[in-house]
Design a protein around this motif. Structure first.
Motif, PDB file in Angstrom:
ATOM      1  N   GLU A  48      -4.658  27.282 -10.923  1.00  0.00           N
ATOM      2  CA  GLU A  48      -4.350  27.559 -11.889  1.00  0.00           C
ATOM      3  C   GLU A  48      -3.415  27.019 -12.556  1.00  0.00           C
ATOM      4  O   GLU A  48      -2.883  26.892 -13.894  1.00  0.00           O
ATOM      5  N   ARG A  49      -2.237  26.959 -11.769  1.00  0.00           N
ATOM      6  CA  ARG A  49      -0.939  26.360 -12.208  1.00  0.00           C
ATOM      7  C   ARG A  49      -0.817  24.940 -12.333  1.00  0.00           C
ATOM      8  O   ARG A  49      -0.013  24.414 -13.036  1.00  0.00           O
ATOM      9  N   TYR A  50      -1.388  24.258 -11.198  1.00  0.00           N
ATOM     10  CA  TYR A  50      -1.210  22.777 -11.030  1.00  0.00           C
ATOM     11  C   TYR A  50      -2.410  21.949 -11.569  1.00  0.00           C
ATOM     12  O   TYR A  50      -2.135  20.651 -11.751  1.00  0.00           O
ATOM     13  N   GLY A  51      -3.566  22.575 -11.485  1.00  0.00           N
ATOM     14  CA  GLY A  51      -4.728  21.687 -11.915  1.00  0.00           C
ATOM     15  C   GLY A  51      -5.248  21.291 -10.754  1.00  0.00           C
ATOM     16  O   GLY A  51      -5.095  21.611  -9.413  1.00  0.00           O
ATOM     17  N   HIS A  52      -6.009  20.176 -10.754  1.00  0.00           N
ATOM     18  CA  HIS A  52      -6.749  19.755  -9.572  1.00  0.00           C
ATOM     19  C   HIS A  52      -6.151  18.532  -9.282  1.00  0.00           C
ATOM     20  O   HIS A  52      -6.244  17.452  -9.441  1.00  0.00           O
ATOM     21  N   VAL A  53      -5.195  18.758  -8.182  1.00  0.00           N
ATOM     22  CA  VAL A  53      -4.023  17.926  -7.868  1.00  0.00           C
ATOM     23  C   VAL A  53      -4.060  17.641  -6.287  1.00  0.00           C
ATOM     24  O   VAL A  53      -4.114  18.754  -5.589  1.00  0.00           O
ATOM     25  N   LEU A  54      -4.156  16.465  -5.885  1.00  0.00           N
ATOM     26  CA  LEU A  54      -4.077  16.002  -4.468  1.00  0.00           C
ATOM     27  C   LEU A  54      -2.595  15.380  -4.375  1.00  0.00           C
ATOM     28  O   LEU A  54      -2.142  14.592  -5.197  1.00  0.00           O
ATOM     29  N   VAL A  55      -1.869  15.405  -3.207  1.00  0.00           N
ATOM     30  CA  VAL A  55      -0.845  14.808  -2.831  1.00  0.00           C
ATOM     31  C   VAL A  55      -0.964  14.105  -1.481  1.00  0.00           C
ATOM     32  O   VAL A  55      -1.051  15.052  -0.327  1.00  0.00           O
ATOM     33  N   GLY A  56      -0.782  12.811  -1.153  1.00  0.00           N
ATOM     34  CA  GLY A  56      -0.569  12.180  -0.042  1.00  0.00           C
ATOM     35  C   GLY A  56       0.759  11.744   0.377  1.00  0.00           C
ATOM     36  O   GLY A  56       1.470  11.569  -0.670  1.00  0.00           O
ATOM     37  N   THR A  57       1.158  12.040   1.487  1.00  0.00           N
ATOM     38  CA  THR A  57       2.539  11.426   1.780  1.00  0.00           C
ATOM     39  C   THR A  57       2.412   9.965   2.780  1.00  0.00           C
ATOM     40  O   THR A  57       1.541  10.044   3.544  1.00  0.00           O
ATOM     41  N   ILE A  58       3.457   9.292   2.601  1.00  0.00           N
ATOM     42  CA  ILE A  58       3.480   7.877   3.342  1.00  0.00           C
ATOM     43  C   ILE A  58       4.853   7.705   3.589  1.00  0.00           C
ATOM     44  O   ILE A  58       5.948   8.100   3.100  1.00  0.00           O
ATOM     45  N   SER A  59       5.257   7.043   4.950  1.00  0.00           N
ATOM     46  CA  SER A  59       6.375   6.551   5.212  1.00  0.00           C
ATOM     47  C   SER A  59       6.525   5.133   5.619  1.00  0.00           C
ATOM     48  O   SER A  59       5.429   4.382   5.738  1.00  0.00           O
ATOM     49  N   GLY A  60       7.613   4.612   5.992  1.00  0.00           N
ATOM     50  CA  GLY A  60       7.771   3.401   6.493  1.00  0.00           C
ATOM     51  C   GLY A  60       7.705   2.203   5.420  1.00  0.00           C
ATOM     52  O   GLY A  60       7.867   2.270   4.291  1.00  0.00           O
ATOM     53  N   LYS A  61       7.466   0.846   5.914  1.00  0.00           N
ATOM     54  CA  LYS A  61       7.312  -0.322   4.970  1.00  0.00           C
ATOM     55  C   LYS A  61       6.222  -0.026   3.969  1.00  0.00           C
ATOM     56  O   LYS A  61       6.286  -0.541   2.857  1.00  0.00           O
ATOM     57  N   GLU A  62       5.142   0.740   4.634  1.00  0.00           N
ATOM     58  CA  GLU A  62       3.997   1.023   3.534  1.00  0.00           C
ATOM     59  C   GLU A  62       4.468   1.972   2.379  1.00  0.00           C
ATOM     60  O   GLU A  62       4.074   1.674   1.170  1.00  0.00           O
ATOM     61  N   ALA A  63       5.453   2.798   2.524  1.00  0.00           N
ATOM     62  CA  ALA A  63       6.008   3.785   1.652  1.00  0.00           C
ATOM     63  C   ALA A  63       6.801   2.815   0.664  1.00  0.00           C
ATOM     64  O   ALA A  63       7.096   3.216  -0.563  1.00  0.00           O
ATOM     65  N   GLU A  64       7.643   1.915   1.230  1.00  0.00           N
ATOM     66  CA  GLU A  64       8.480   1.111   0.360  1.00  0.00           C
ATOM     67  C   GLU A  64       7.584   0.119  -0.868  1.00  0.00           C
ATOM     68  O   GLU A  64       7.504  -0.211  -1.681  1.00  0.00           O
ATOM     69  N   PHE A  65       6.220  -0.425  -0.013  1.00  0.00           N
ATOM     70  CA  PHE A  65       5.397  -1.169  -0.778  1.00  0.00           C
ATOM     71  C   PHE A  65       4.711  -0.633  -1.741  1.00  0.00           C
ATOM     72  O   PHE A  65       4.621  -1.204  -2.673  1.00  0.00           O
ATOM     73  N   VAL A  66       4.124   0.788  -1.335  1.00  0.00           N
ATOM     74  CA  VAL A  66       3.505   1.367  -2.582  1.00  0.00           C
ATOM     75  C   VAL A  66       4.367   1.437  -4.052  1.00  0.00           C
ATOM     76  O   VAL A  66       3.571   1.684  -4.978  1.00  0.00           O
ATOM     77  N   GLU A  67       5.370   1.407  -3.880  1.00  0.00           N
ATOM     78  CA  GLU A  67       6.469   1.473  -4.910  1.00  0.00           C
ATOM     79  C   GLU A  67       6.221   0.314  -5.860  1.00  0.00           C
ATOM     80  O   GLU A  67       6.228   0.547  -7.312  1.00  0.00           O
ATOM     81  N   SER A  68       5.851  -0.489  -5.384  1.00  0.00           N
ATOM     82  CA  SER A  68       5.531  -1.938  -6.246  1.00  0.00           C
ATOM     83  C   SER A  68       4.100  -1.870  -6.955  1.00  0.00           C
ATOM     84  O   SER A  68       4.097  -2.914  -7.771  1.00  0.00           O
ATOM     85  N   LEU A  69       3.131  -0.909  -6.467  1.00  0.00           N
ATOM     86  CA  LEU A  69       1.962  -1.034  -7.110  1.00  0.00           C
ATOM     87  C   LEU A  69       1.646  -0.191  -8.192  1.00  0.00           C
ATOM     88  O   LEU A  69       2.344   0.722  -8.700  1.00  0.00           O
ATOM     89  N   SER A  70       0.946  -0.832  -9.235  1.00  0.00           N
ATOM     90  CA  SER A  70       0.440  -0.110 -10.504  1.00  0.00           C
ATOM     91  C   SER A  70      -0.174   1.261 -10.216  1.00  0.00           C
ATOM     92  O   SER A  70      -0.725   1.545  -9.115  1.00  0.00           O
ATOM     93  N   PRO A  71      -0.147   2.309 -10.945  1.00  0.00           N
ATOM     94  CA  PRO A  71      -1.055   3.277 -10.802  1.00  0.00           C
ATOM     95  C   PRO A  71      -2.420   3.087 -10.846  1.00  0.00           C
ATOM     96  O   PRO A  71      -3.290   3.838  -9.948  1.00  0.00           O
ATOM     97  N   GLU A  72      -3.039   1.994 -11.385  1.00  0.00           N
ATOM     98  CA  GLU A  72      -4.420   1.776 -11.337  1.00  0.00           C
ATOM     99  C   GLU A  72      -4.748   1.089 -10.043  1.00  0.00           C
ATOM    100  O   GLU A  72      -5.753   1.401  -9.416  1.00  0.00           O
ATOM    101  N   GLU A  73      -3.762   0.399  -9.312  1.00  0.00           N
ATOM    102  CA  GLU A  73      -4.091  -0.075  -8.097  1.00  0.00           C
ATOM    103  C   GLU A  73      -4.130   1.073  -6.829  1.00  0.00           C
ATOM    104  O   GLU A  73      -4.982   0.913  -6.060  1.00  0.00           O
ATOM    105  N   VAL A  74      -3.200   1.825  -7.092  1.00  0.00           N
ATOM    106  CA  VAL A  74      -3.233   3.358  -6.341  1.00  0.00           C
ATOM    107  C   VAL A  74      -4.528   3.873  -6.442  1.00  0.00           C
ATOM    108  O   VAL A  74      -4.903   4.219  -5.372  1.00  0.00           O
TER     109      VAL A  74
END
Length: 490
Positions: A358-384
């Motif tokens: 009711e507060r957040y809507g239909h939301v999922l959240v994934g967590t990621i670490s390491g070099k992959e966490a750094e890499f995902v910052e460079s991707l567009s929302p569409e790619e993610v």
């Protein structure tokens, strides 16, 4: 403050950074009668690694989200109760899991719970096992973890090949989750000393996605607005000098700001992240830091953990579920953890369902670490979005799983004022290095008292509670107390 120093003039204190360490330090000084206290913050808002952004129907936490140790032994929890914010802390002990595999299986909850106990037992015993079982060459958590995995699998030699793959996949998932907890590339980077030095507080972890910004605002109430300067990055801290102000007063420290302003001070409390210290220590201090301290900064562990938020029009998951586990049956912790940027999504071990809906809507959240966490910052929302849609369709076996309508990825690594998330004791460092980072400058010569020109706070300077908000807060209070004691009656 009745010492000779305070009789001359009220000491001028500059706090670099308005995270919870800096705000905590400034607040305590102001409450104890220090009036000339100035906070300068590089960002456009206070908080540091406490930060929220609008997503879905509400605000979501980019950084700090959990109270680690929900008891009165934790200063954060004490403040939560004092400021009547307890309603923002949720008990997440009774969570419902759904563990899926890349071969479209849903694993039995009893089986996954049993394997969870195996994995956590290995991690809890890690430093003890290193001593008891004579792993004389063991340096990292991975050394012990992998030895224990081998011994566990030897006991399961009669398992069917599919069951063995599932066990290895679950242990690999656990290993990835532990890397997220430590913000590291892999357990091979983390010293065995990490589990010996880091101290858990009783009470368990409590989810508090909206708590920390509220708490920060409460702490800022004692700080006059003019005493907090935002968008004011420090360029250089010049110390152990004698700088004359316009009224002829002399100060040992000068803070040069990126905008050209100069701020003179008797004392500067530096609370910037270890990531920024790693990146900027050569230019940030003049004279340069002592060589042994530079080595400690470079050797201490500091990594990235990012969150990936996905908002959907309608849920494709069972809304009674709290956590979706993702097990790759072709993975094993025995093969080690090498960065895999091509398939970065494999580094996401679990996805959380944000509640209440009711507060957040239909939301999922994934967590990621390491070099992959750094890499995902460079991707567009569409790619993610595309990658996660493919991932969820593969694990559920349902080609009809929709794509998210919006995506938000935190970017702690590329943020120039954090350069990562939080610290750990790496295989190249020791807990003594944490204490070294907390020592004021100039360093005390034997038989003399420290001059307290430059003081250091922040989570990476707390030996027992590094990587936590309560460690950061306690470190800020520690440096404030150091100055309070310095100006007290001898």
């Amino acid at each position: 403050m009745n010492s000779k120093d305070s009789l001359k003039r009220n000491p001028k204190v500059v706090v670099v950074g308005a995270g919870i360490a800096g705000v905590g330090a400034a607040g305590k000084l102001l409450e104890q009668g220090f009036t000339d206290v100035q906070i300068i913050e590089a960002s456009s808002q206070p908080g540091g690694r406490i930060r929220s952004s609008q997503f879905g129907k509400s605000l979501v936490a980019e950084g700090a989200q959990y109270v680690h140790g929900a008891s009165m032994k934790n200063p954060i929890y004490q403040l939560v109760k004092e400021h009547d914010l307890l309603q923002q802390v949720y008990n997440n002990s009774d969570t419902e899991w759904s563990v899926l595999t890349n071969t479209q299986k849903q694993l039995d909850p009893n089986f996954t719970e049993e394997m969870g106990k195996v994995a956590s037992g290995i991690l809890k015993r890690a430093h003890l096992l290193a001593q008891e079982k004579g792993y004389t060459q063991a340096k990292s958590l991975a050394d012990v973890y992998l030895e224990e995995v081998k011994m566990f699998l030897a006991q399961c030699s009669g398992d069917h090949v599919d069951l063995r793959r599932q066990k290895l996949g679950l242990l690999s998932m656990s290993m990835k989750w532990q890397c997220i907890h430590l913000a590291t590339n892999g357990l091979a980077d983390v010293s065995l000393r990490e589990y010996e030095e880091y101290k858990n507080i009783d009470g368990g972890d409590r989810n508090a996605p909206e708590l920390f910004p509220s708490l920060l605002q409460k702490l800022l109430e004692v700080v006059p607005k003019e005493k907090l300067l935002l968008e004011k990055p420090a360029k250089q801290i010049q110390w152990n000098r004698s700088f004359e102000s316009e009224d002829g007063s002399l100060y040992p420290v000068r803070v040069l700001c990126e905008d050209g302003d100069q701020i003179l001070a008797d004392h500067v409390i530096v609370t910037i992240s270890l990531g920024c210290l790693k990146a900027n220590n050569q230019s940030l201090f003049e004279p340069s830091l002592p060589e042994h301290r530079l080595q400690a900064i470079q050797n201490m562990g500091f990594g990235t953990m990012n969150k990936i938020y996905l908002e959907y029009e309608t849920p494709f998951w069972d809304e009674n579920i709290d956590i979706i586990g993702l097990v790759w049956e072709d993975e094993t912790p025995l093969s080690g953890q090498k960065p895999n940027l091509v398939e970065w999504w494999r580094r996401v071990p679990v996805v959380y369902v944000f509640k209440p809906t009711e507060r957040y809507g239909h939301v999922l959240v994934g967590t990621i670490s390491g070099k992959e966490a750094e890499f995902v910052e460079s991707l567009s929302p569409e790619e993610v979005a595309t990658n996660f849609t493919t991932l969820f369709r593969q694990f559920t076996g349902r080609p009809s799983v929709p794509g998210p309508k919006s995506v938000f990825v935190t970017k702690w690594f590329s943020n120039p004022y954090t350069r990562g998330s939080y610290s750990h004791i790496s295989i190249n460092s020791t807990a003594d290095m944490i204490d070294m980072l907390a020592e004021p400058l100039p360093e005390a010569i034997e038989g003399t008292s420290p001059m307290l020109q430059v003081l250091f706070a922040g989570e990476a300077t707390h030996r027992s509670y590094h990587s936590t908000t309560h460690g950061a807060l306690l470190s800020g209070w520690r440096e404030a107390e150091r100055l309070i004691n310095h100006y007290s009656i001898k």
